[in-house]
Motif scaffolding. Structure first.
Motif, PDB file in Angstrom:
ATOM      1  N   PHE A 440       0.830  -1.212   0.000  1.00  0.00           N
ATOM      2  CA  PHE A 440       0.000   0.000   0.000  1.00  0.00           C
ATOM      3  C   PHE A 440       0.863   1.260   0.000  1.00  0.00           C
ATOM      4  O   PHE A 440       0.520   2.264  -0.636  1.00  0.00           O
ATOM      5  CB  PHE A 440      -0.910  -0.025   1.232  1.00  0.00           C
ATOM      6  N   PHE A 441       1.985   1.230   0.718  1.00  0.00           N
ATOM      7  CA  PHE A 441       2.854   2.400   0.819  1.00  0.00           C
ATOM      8  C   PHE A 441       3.980   2.404  -0.229  1.00  0.00           C
ATOM      9  O   PHE A 441       4.882   3.244  -0.155  1.00  0.00           O
ATOM     10  CB  PHE A 441       3.461   2.496   2.222  1.00  0.00           C
ATOM     11  N   THR A 442       3.936   1.485  -1.198  1.00  0.00           N
ATOM     12  CA  THR A 442       4.954   1.496  -2.255  1.00  0.00           C
ATOM     13  C   THR A 442       4.777   2.739  -3.118  1.00  0.00           C
ATOM     14  O   THR A 442       3.696   2.975  -3.664  1.00  0.00           O
ATOM     15  CB  THR A 442       4.845   0.233  -3.124  1.00  0.00           C
ATOM     16  N   PRO A 443       5.818   3.567  -3.267  1.00  0.00           N
ATOM     17  CA  PRO A 443       5.665   4.828  -4.018  1.00  0.00           C
ATOM     18  C   PRO A 443       5.740   4.620  -5.520  1.00  0.00           C
ATOM     19  O   PRO A 443       6.224   3.589  -6.000  1.00  0.00           O
ATOM     20  CB  PRO A 443       6.867   5.646  -3.532  1.00  0.00           C
ATOM     21  N   GLU A 444       5.246   5.609  -6.254  1.00  0.00           N
ATOM     22  CA  GLU A 444       5.462   5.661  -7.692  1.00  0.00           C
ATOM     23  C   GLU A 444       6.835   6.283  -7.952  1.00  0.00           C
ATOM     24  O   GLU A 444       7.551   6.671  -7.027  1.00  0.00           O
ATOM     25  CB  GLU A 444       4.349   6.470  -8.356  1.00  0.00           C
ATOM     26  N   ASP A 445       7.194   6.400  -9.225  1.00  0.00           N
ATOM     27  CA  ASP A 445       8.556   6.818  -9.554  1.00  0.00           C
ATOM     28  C   ASP A 445       8.792   8.319  -9.444  1.00  0.00           C
ATOM     29  O   ASP A 445       9.930   8.777  -9.443  1.00  0.00           O
ATOM     30  CB  ASP A 445       8.905   6.355 -10.979  1.00  0.00           C
ATOM     31  N   ASN A 446       7.723   9.128  -9.350  1.00  0.00           N
ATOM     32  CA  ASN A 446       7.947  10.580  -9.300  1.00  0.00           C
ATOM     33  C   ASN A 446       8.253  11.045  -7.877  1.00  0.00           C
ATOM     34  O   ASN A 446       8.193  10.264  -6.921  1.00  0.00           O
ATOM     35  CB  ASN A 446       6.748  11.338  -9.885  1.00  0.00           C
ATOM     36  N   ASP A 447       8.553  12.341  -7.741  1.00  0.00           N
ATOM     37  CA  ASP A 447       9.079  12.876  -6.475  1.00  0.00           C
ATOM     38  C   ASP A 447       8.143  13.880  -5.824  1.00  0.00           C
ATOM     39  O   ASP A 447       8.604  14.798  -5.154  1.00  0.00           O
ATOM     40  CB  ASP A 447      10.436  13.555  -6.732  1.00  0.00           C
ATOM     41  N   ASP A 448       6.851  13.727  -5.981  1.00  0.00           N
ATOM     42  CA  ASP A 448       5.921  14.638  -5.329  1.00  0.00           C
ATOM     43  C   ASP A 448       5.893  14.339  -3.823  1.00  0.00           C
ATOM     44  O   ASP A 448       6.417  13.312  -3.370  1.00  0.00           O
ATOM     45  CB  ASP A 448       4.520  14.494  -5.930  1.00  0.00           C
ATOM     46  N   PRO A 449       5.299  15.213  -3.001  1.00  0.00           N
ATOM     47  CA  PRO A 449       5.322  15.034  -1.545  1.00  0.00           C
ATOM     48  C   PRO A 449       4.743  13.699  -1.068  1.00  0.00           C
ATOM     49  O   PRO A 449       5.262  13.107  -0.111  1.00  0.00           O
ATOM     50  CB  PRO A 449       4.467  16.207  -1.033  1.00  0.00           C
ATOM     51  N   VAL A 450       3.695  13.221  -1.731  1.00  0.00           N
ATOM     52  CA  VAL A 450       3.085  11.957  -1.305  1.00  0.00           C
ATOM     53  C   VAL A 450       4.058  10.805  -1.485  1.00  0.00           C
ATOM     54  O   VAL A 450       4.265   9.979  -0.578  1.00  0.00           O
ATOM     55  CB  VAL A 450       1.784  11.696  -2.083  1.00  0.00           C
ATOM     56  N   ASN A 451       4.695  10.713  -2.649  1.00  0.00           N
ATOM     57  CA  ASN A 451       5.616   9.608  -2.906  1.00  0.00           C
ATOM     58  C   ASN A 451       6.902   9.737  -2.106  1.00  0.00           C
ATOM     59  O   ASN A 451       7.501   8.729  -1.715  1.00  0.00           O
ATOM     60  CB  ASN A 451       5.898   9.506  -4.407  1.00  0.00           C
ATOM     61  N   LYS A 452       7.322  10.960  -1.816  1.00  0.00           N
ATOM     62  CA  LYS A 452       8.469  11.143  -0.919  1.00  0.00           C
ATOM     63  C   LYS A 452       8.151  10.596   0.469  1.00  0.00           C
ATOM     64  O   LYS A 452       8.986   9.936   1.106  1.00  0.00           O
ATOM     65  CB  LYS A 452       8.828  12.633  -0.833  1.00  0.00           C
ATOM     66  N   ALA A 453       6.932  10.884   0.941  1.00  0.00           N
ATOM     67  CA  ALA A 453       6.523  10.409   2.270  1.00  0.00           C
ATOM     68  C   ALA A 453       6.460   8.880   2.295  1.00  0.00           C
ATOM     69  O   ALA A 453       6.914   8.243   3.260  1.00  0.00           O
ATOM     70  CB  ALA A 453       5.179  11.012   2.641  1.00  0.00           C
ATOM     71  N   LYS A 454       5.908   8.280   1.247  1.00  0.00           N
ATOM     72  CA  LYS A 454       5.830   6.818   1.198  1.00  0.00           C
ATOM     73  C   LYS A 454       7.219   6.191   1.179  1.00  0.00           C
ATOM     74  O   LYS A 454       7.480   5.193   1.862  1.00  0.00           O
ATOM     75  CB  LYS A 454       5.036   6.385  -0.044  1.00  0.00           C
ATOM     76  N   ARG A 455       8.107   6.788   0.390  1.00  0.00           N
ATOM     77  CA  ARG A 455       9.471   6.270   0.303  1.00  0.00           C
ATOM     78  C   ARG A 455      10.165   6.358   1.662  1.00  0.00           C
ATOM     79  O   ARG A 455      10.857   5.421   2.100  1.00  0.00           O
ATOM     80  CB  ARG A 455      10.228   7.072  -0.761  1.00  0.00           C
ATOM     81  N   TYR A 456       9.949   7.463   2.359  1.00  0.00           N
ATOM     82  CA  TYR A 456      10.536   7.658   3.692  1.00  0.00           C
ATOM     83  C   TYR A 456      10.009   6.607   4.671  1.00  0.00           C
ATOM     84  O   TYR A 456      10.765   6.034   5.460  1.00  0.00           O
ATOM     85  CB  TYR A 456      10.207   9.063   4.192  1.00  0.00           C
ATOM     86  N   PHE A 457       8.714   6.316   4.597  1.00  0.00           N
ATOM     87  CA  PHE A 457       8.135   5.345   5.526  1.00  0.00           C
ATOM     88  C   PHE A 457       8.719   3.954   5.307  1.00  0.00           C
ATOM     89  O   PHE A 457       9.060   3.248   6.267  1.00  0.00           O
ATOM     90  CB  PHE A 457       6.619   5.300   5.371  1.00  0.00           C
ATOM     91  N   LEU A 458       8.820   3.529   4.048  1.00  0.00           N
ATOM     92  CA  LEU A 458       9.352   2.194   3.781  1.00  0.00           C
ATOM     93  C   LEU A 458      10.808   2.076   4.208  1.00  0.00           C
ATOM     94  O   LEU A 458      11.266   1.000   4.618  1.00  0.00           O
ATOM     95  CB  LEU A 458       9.213   1.860   2.291  1.00  0.00           C
ATOM     96  N   GLN A 459      11.539   3.173   4.148  1.00  0.00           N
ATOM     97  CA  GLN A 459      12.949   3.146   4.546  1.00  0.00           C
ATOM     98  C   GLN A 459      13.132   3.184   6.056  1.00  0.00           C
ATOM     99  O   GLN A 459      14.059   2.573   6.595  1.00  0.00           O
ATOM    100  CB  GLN A 459      13.694   4.326   3.903  1.00  0.00           C
TER     101      GLN A 459
END
Length: 678
Positions: A440-459
């Motif tokens: 559910f929290f897997t981000p898409e390839d772009n760098d908008d705030p939502v996907n940055k947040a998802k990427r941060y959570f998974l890390q």
């Protein structure tokens, strides 16, 4: 990605692009015609005939039996009415019902589902009566969607009358049955017969009626009964002890129960609404380049309410301009008007705001009207014809005549996303809560705030930090993260996270998986048997709605019926996987078993109890027809209709309009017309 598509028509088709701009794809939801008072609403998903509401019986007269000694707790539950003659449960006695009463649930549900309900009741009672103290509190049984209000009321009453230890609950359009914990608790204080009679009295709700428990000389015991009724039903009922005498003129005490006067008051308060009446506001939502759930997230955040306070009848395309009726709870029309200008900045407009009396129901959706522009028209590379206009006419005429394969469209699965919704649904069915949440929290390839947040959570698995990074309109993500922050990113915490989002959103992912299996099954069925109806196919023998939840209208084709060509391909249905459906008895049924086994779901019960998800399944027609189809060709450069035979490739566009039934996809219809993927 959808599975390999199969076509039902044999024309060559043409190429073109859709959704070049949002205005090229306009969707308008069509509501069903207004109904006359007392008329049953469209029962989409429920083919059973609507039954009149069963008349309520008068409550029993107050008890006047002999004086009773203080009663010990009685752990066993009422057994009367547990088992139908067709299905015994151990030593439980057969119910003593009149012939009319005995068939009430059979007539409302159909005999197969009625028997399954009976089996569930027996299993639950056995769990309650077991020596290990199991309470069966997590057990649920789905009756499927029941859209007609009168039928729901009749079912509620019939279930309480036949199984007083069960309670029926409506979630959206689905009715589920579970153990009545209040009945069980009362059975610890009074006899089974008294508990049963009390709940019949409560169900009848007859004004000025009363109910009396057996005389009881134990003051502490009477006090416990008073407290139980006050705690559970205090807003509705009031109790009082009074003196009674037995046959020997010896005094004793009994408890009398009656409905509070204010429960029956019809007076209107100053605001004009009846007491306890919910506030609903209806409106039409116009959105552009937004998912439906994303748009609701914006609205909920702006209004300070929950996303679950909105009701709607379908998920609309993101890459489009869409119009759909909605109803919101707890919000006045004036408040909704106030946020209109702010919502325009988010790609939404709110029209036709007015007061309503209830949430939207699925049966209120007649279908969708589509206005589509197909640009960059060309021949297929393998087509040597010089006449593109003839190709377009031929394609449209074929689909008008033969229909199209009723696939679920790519937007059902998250087209172009790194993780598609069906993958999350599969993980949930396997109860792999952590895996589902990480998907559910897997981000898409772009760098908008939502996907940055998802990427941060998974890390980092830092739920609190991710919460601060996410925009307010990401309601689902924030709901999950709050639970994860409290309980941790483990199995329990992720389960709490999924439970923290509305039920309709949780089950959306599981339905996406079921839709994917249906698509693959449709391709296999058509590639194996083509358009011929064969032995073992499932058919619906009369015209009905989009999908069906009951088995009694689905028929398995026999060899003699195949030889006689009794049915057409338009009557063939395929099951959406679930626990209450039957499969074709030909190669397609075997395919379903092998396909589920491939995903390690061969033993799946299609109930995810920790998440309160219950998937009974239904049936979906394999083919659908398009209605009210019109079209014209336009010169893209000049903006003029092309009336003659000359059609210049790439400089022409096709304007096409049509209506589809609920749950049909315009992209799928266009794919059949054009014979190309999108």
């Amino acid at each position: 990605m959808l599975p390999s598509f199969t076509y039902v028509t044999d024309h060559l088709g043409f190429r073109g692009t859709i959704k070049t701009a949002p205005g090229d794809f306009v969707v308008t939801e069509m509501e069903a015609p207004a109904q006359e008072p007392g008329e049953a609403p469209l029962a989409q998903g429920c083919p059973c005939p609507q039954q009149p509401k069963k008349p309520r019986a008068a409550p029993d007269a107050p008890h006047a039996g002999p004086a009773a000694l203080p009663r010990p707790a009685e752990p066993s539950l009422a057994r009367a009415g547990c088992c139908l003659a067709s299905l015994r449960c151990g030593s439980h006695p057969e119910p003593t019902l009149s012939p009319g009463e005995a068939n009430t649930l059979d007539s409302l549900l159909g005999k197969p589902l009625s028997e399954l309900l009976n089996q569930f009741a027996c299993e639950l009672q056995a769990a309650w009566d077991s020596a290990d103290g199991s309470d069966g509190s997590t057990r649920e049984f789905s009756l499927g969607p029941v859209l007609d209000k009168k039928k729901r009321a009749a079912l509620h009453s019939a279930i309480r009358q036949e199984f007083p230890f069960l309670v029926a609950v409506t979630k959206g359009s689905e009715m589920t049955v579970r153990g009545n914990a209040d009945y069980k608790e009362l059975c610890q204080l009074v006899s089974e017969k008294e508990a049963k009679d009390f709940f019949k009295f409560l169900d009848a709700k007859l004004e000025n009626s009363t109910f009396s428990f057996e005389p009881d000389g134990n003051k502490e015991h009477r006090k416990a009964i008073h407290h139980f009724i006050s705690r559970k039903f205090g807003k509705l009922l009031e109790t009082k002890s009074f003196t009674v005498t037995n046959v020997n003129d010896q005094p004793n005490m009994s408890i009398i129960v009656r409905f509070r006067e204010r429960s029956w008051s019809k007076k209107r308060p100053i605001g004009g609404l009846q007491e306890n009446q919910e506030l609903y506001t209806a409106f039409t939502l116009q959105k552009e380049n937004l998912e439906t759930l994303e748009a609701i997230g914006f609205l909920a955040s702006e209004l300070g309410i929950l996303a679950s306070d909105f009701s709607y009848t379908g998920i609309k395309d993101k890459k489009a301009i869409t119009y759909q009726p909605m109803v919101v709870k707890k919000v006045t029309p004036e408040r909704l008007k106030e946020i209109g200008s702010r919502m325009e900045k988010k790609g939404m407009r709110i029209h036709n705001i007015h007061s309503a009396s209830q949430h939207l129901r699925l049966g209120q959706l007649k279908g969708n009207h589509f206005d589509v522009i197909v640009r960059d028209l060309k021949h297929h590379s393998h087509d040597t014809s010089a006449d593109l206009k003839e190709r377009i006419s031929e394609a449209i005429e074929q689909v008008e005549a033969k229909g199209f394969v009723n696939y679920y469209g790519p937007q059902r699965f998250g087209q172009g996303q790194n993780v598609q919704t069906d993958q999350i649904g599969l993980a949930l069915l396997k109860e792999k809560m952590v895996e589902a949440l990480r998907l559910f929290f897997t981000p898409e390839d772009n760098d908008d705030p939502v996907n940055k947040a998802k990427r941060y959570f998974l890390q980092t698995e830092d739920a609190k930090g991710t919460l601060a990074m996410l925009p307010e309109f990401k309601v689902r993500e924030k709901m999950m993260l709050r639970a994860l922050n409290r309980y941790g990113v483990n199995h329990e915490g992720c389960t709490k996270g999924w439970l923290n989002i509305p039920h309709s959103m949780r089950i959306f992912y599981v339905h996406a998986y079921c839709s994917k299996i249906w698509n693959e099954a449709a391709s296999y069925r058509l590639s194996t048997y083509s358009s011929k109806v064969v032995e073992g196919d499932l058919v619906i023998s009369e015209e009905s709605e989009e999908s069906f939840s009951m088995n009694d209208k689905v028929h398995i084709v026999t060899a003699s019926e195949e030889s006689a060509n009794k049915y057409s391909i338009h009557q063939v249905v395929l099951p959406m996987v679930g626990h209450s459906i039957k499969y074709p008895s030909n190669k397609v049924g075997q395919w379903y078993r092998e396909r589920l086994s491939k995903d390690e779901l061969q033993n799946c019960k299609f109930r995810v109890s920790p998440l309160q998800l219950n998937i009974p399944g239904c049936y979906r027609p394999i083919l659908k027809n398009v209605q009210n189809l019109t079209y014209f060709l336009e010169d893209s450069e000049k903006g003029l209709r092309i009336e003659g035979n000359h059609l210049n490739e790439s400089k022409a566009s096709l304007h096409i309009s049509f209506d589809l039934d609920p749950s049909c996809y315009a992209t799928v219809c266009l794919r059949e017309i054009m014979k190309c993927e999108f």
